[in-house]
Design an enzyme around this catalytic site. Structure first.
Site, PDB file in Angstrom:
ATOM      1  N   ASP A  27       0.831  -1.210   0.000  1.00 40.49           N
ATOM      2  CA  ASP A  27       0.000   0.000   0.000  1.00 40.49           C
ATOM      3  C   ASP A  27       0.866   1.262   0.000  1.00 40.49           C
ATOM      4  OD1 ASP A  27      -2.294   1.494   0.021  1.00 40.49           O
ATOM      5  OD2 ASP A  27      -2.666   1.278   2.163  1.00 40.49           O
ATOM      6  N   GLY A  28       0.357   2.304  -0.642  1.00 46.84           N
ATOM      7  CA  GLY A  28       1.035   3.612  -0.581  1.00 46.84           C
ATOM      8  C   GLY A  28       1.599   4.092  -1.908  1.00 46.84           C
ATOM      9  N   GLY A  30      -0.022   5.316  -4.489  1.00 51.12           N
ATOM     10  CA  GLY A  30      -0.673   6.562  -4.904  1.00 51.12           C
ATOM     11  C   GLY A  30      -0.079   7.753  -4.180  1.00 51.12           C
ATOM     12  N   ARG A  31       0.101   7.609  -2.861  1.00 44.75           N
ATOM     13  CA  ARG A  31       0.655   8.724  -2.068  1.00 44.75           C
ATOM     14  C   ARG A  31       2.112   8.994  -2.453  1.00 44.75           C
ATOM     15  NH1 ARG A  31      -0.806   6.213   3.383  1.00 44.75           N
ATOM     16  NH2 ARG A  31      -1.417   4.512   2.005  1.00 44.75           N
ATOM     17  N   ASN A  75     -10.528  -3.441  -6.426  1.00 47.98           N
ATOM     18  CA  ASN A  75      -9.790  -2.436  -7.209  1.00 47.98           C
ATOM     19  C   ASN A  75     -10.423  -2.164  -8.573  1.00 47.98           C
ATOM     20  OD1 ASN A  75      -6.482  -3.421  -5.971  1.00 47.98           O
ATOM     21  ND2 ASN A  75      -7.869  -1.851  -5.210  1.00 47.98           N
ATOM     22  N   TRP A  76     -11.319  -3.050  -9.045  1.00 52.30           N
ATOM     23  CA  TRP A  76     -12.011  -2.781 -10.319  1.00 52.30           C
ATOM     24  C   TRP A  76     -12.802  -1.477 -10.236  1.00 52.30           C
ATOM     25  CZ3 TRP A  76     -10.639  -5.354 -14.492  1.00 52.30           C
ATOM     26  CH2 TRP A  76     -10.190  -6.682 -14.378  1.00 52.30           C
TER      27      TRP A  76
HETATM   28  C1  FPP Z   1      -2.098   0.097  -3.248  1.00 46.81           C
HETATM   29  O1  FPP Z   1      -1.613   1.419  -3.265  1.00 46.81           O
HETATM   30  C2  FPP Z   1      -1.557  -0.652  -4.375  1.00 46.81           C
HETATM   31  C3  FPP Z   1      -2.306  -1.225  -5.357  1.00 46.81           C
HETATM   32  C4  FPP Z   1      -3.768  -1.172  -5.382  1.00 46.81           C
HETATM   33  C5  FPP Z   1      -1.684  -1.888  -6.497  1.00 46.81           C
HETATM   34  C6  FPP Z   1      -0.407  -2.611  -6.216  1.00 46.81           C
HETATM   35  C7  FPP Z   1       0.227  -2.837  -7.517  1.00 46.81           C
HETATM   36  C8  FPP Z   1       1.550  -2.872  -7.740  1.00 46.81           C
HETATM   37  C9  FPP Z   1       2.579  -2.779  -6.696  1.00 46.81           C
HETATM   38  C10 FPP Z   1       2.033  -2.997  -9.125  1.00 46.81           C
HETATM   39  C11 FPP Z   1       1.668  -4.285  -9.789  1.00 46.81           C
HETATM   40  C12 FPP Z   1       2.515  -5.384  -9.327  1.00 46.81           C
HETATM   41  C13 FPP Z   1       2.630  -6.531  -9.982  1.00 46.81           C
HETATM   42  C14 FPP Z   1       3.401  -7.648  -9.442  1.00 46.81           C
HETATM   43  C15 FPP Z   1       1.992  -6.748 -11.271  1.00 46.81           C
HETATM   44  P1  FPP Z   1      -2.646   2.611  -3.359  1.00 46.81           P
HETATM   45  O2  FPP Z   1      -2.830   2.966  -4.787  1.00 46.81           O
HETATM   46  O3  FPP Z   1      -3.915   2.274  -2.643  1.00 46.81           O
HETATM   47  O4  FPP Z   1      -1.860   3.738  -2.617  1.00 46.81           O
HETATM   48  P2  FPP Z   1      -2.477   4.942  -1.788  1.00 46.81           P
HETATM   49  O5  FPP Z   1      -3.106   4.333  -0.554  1.00 46.81           O
HETATM   50  O6  FPP Z   1      -1.271   5.762  -1.462  1.00 46.81           O
HETATM   51  O7  FPP Z   1      -3.462   5.650  -2.662  1.00 46.81           O
END
Ligand code: FPP
Length: 259
Positions: A27-28, A30-31, A75-76
């Site tokens: 997680d993280g 986006g940030r 996530n969709w």
């Molecule tokens: C959460 O961060 C992350 C995800 C929903 C996607 C994770 C995907 C990857 C690391 C790339 C793909 C990897 C492979 C192996 C294909 P967030 O977007 O929720 O972050 P935030 O909380 O900061 O918004």
């Protein structure tokens, strides 16, 4: 025959006991992107790149299995451009890293509903899984289009389709029909990004898992953070519902003894 050196051995603290199976909520992203005034997909790309580093560190420690939450069934619901970017990254990750991961002895597995993914990604994942099946240095289970509740519902549906009677619906019967059938349950679950929740990851499988929450954003989660998580795990006393001084073999009572 000479044994090929695997990942270069970095200086490692000695940590024991180590977990057999580590699950990770990455997680993280986006940030991380937001802090750099970049679009969110750049954070996911940095996150995918970081996965290589993370695999290397766990491999160096001798941890034999990782399961990473790359894309959840929820996530969709994200904006279409972001969903497309993550799906594309899945393909790119395989294109860019498969041969090196294979060379380093990483066995790739997919968990989740593969059939709703774009066809090209499906076939790349199948190829990556097939190509790396004989590797035994570390197993990387990639949860892509995975949801913990859907996993349980699907397992129960399978049982009913097999004509199960109420007494056939046991914990073992369900566990052996989950996407993780045959895998050890995670000993340690790491979530980066500062949040402290399971977010429908391995809902069934994480019943007795130890949790480690890191404030680091996933693309920044590095060797020192991994060492800290493993060290914290090694100091935990796992009790599996028993009391101090007992171990799982000392169990006095059978059912209902899970206080
Ligand atoms: C959460 O961060 C992350 C995800 C929903 C996607 C994770 C995907 C990857 C690391 C790339 C793909 C990897 C492979 C192996 C294909 P967030 O977007 O929720 O972050 P935030 O909380 O900061 O918004």
């Amino acid at each position: 025959m000479a044994v090929e050196p695997q990942f270069a051995a970095p200086a490692l603290p000695e940590i024991a006991p180590l977990p057999t199976h580590v699950a990770i909520i990455m997680d993280g992203n986006g940030r991380w992107a937001q802090q750099r005034a970049l679009p969110r997909h750049r954070g996911h790309r940095a996150g995918a790149d970081n996965l290589r580093t993370v695999i290397e560190r766990f491999t160096a420690h001798g941890v034999p299995m990782l399961t990473v939450f790359a894309f959840s069934t929820e996530n969709w619901g994200r904006p279409r451009t972001e969903v497309e970017a993550i799906l594309r990254l899945g393909s790119e990750f395989i294109d860019r890293h498969l041969s090196e991961l294979d060379r380093q002895g990483v066995r790739l597995q997919h968990i989740g509903a593969v059939d709703r993914l774009p066809r090209s990604l499906q076939s790349k994942m199948r190829r990556a899984v097939a190509q790396t099946q004989a590797n035994d240095r570390i197993t990387l289970n990639v949860a892509f289009n995975y949801g913990g509740r859907a996993d349980i519902v699907h397992a129960v549906q399978l049982l009913f389709a097999e004509g199960a009677r109420p007494e056939d619906i046991t914990e073992d019967a369900i566990a052996s029909r989950l996407a993780t059938a045959g895998l050890p349950e995670p000993d340690l679950l790491i979530r980066t990004g500062g949040e402290r929740r399971l977010s429908n990851f391995l809902v069934w499988q994480a019943a007795y898992t130890e949790y480690h929450f890191s404030a680091a954003l996933w693309p920044d989660f590095g060797a020192a953070d991994i060492d800290a998580a493993l060290l914290e795990y090694s100091q935990r006393r796992r009790r599996f519902g028993l009391v101090p001084g007992q171990d799982a073999d000392d169990r006095q009572l059978e059912a209902g003894d899970n206080a």
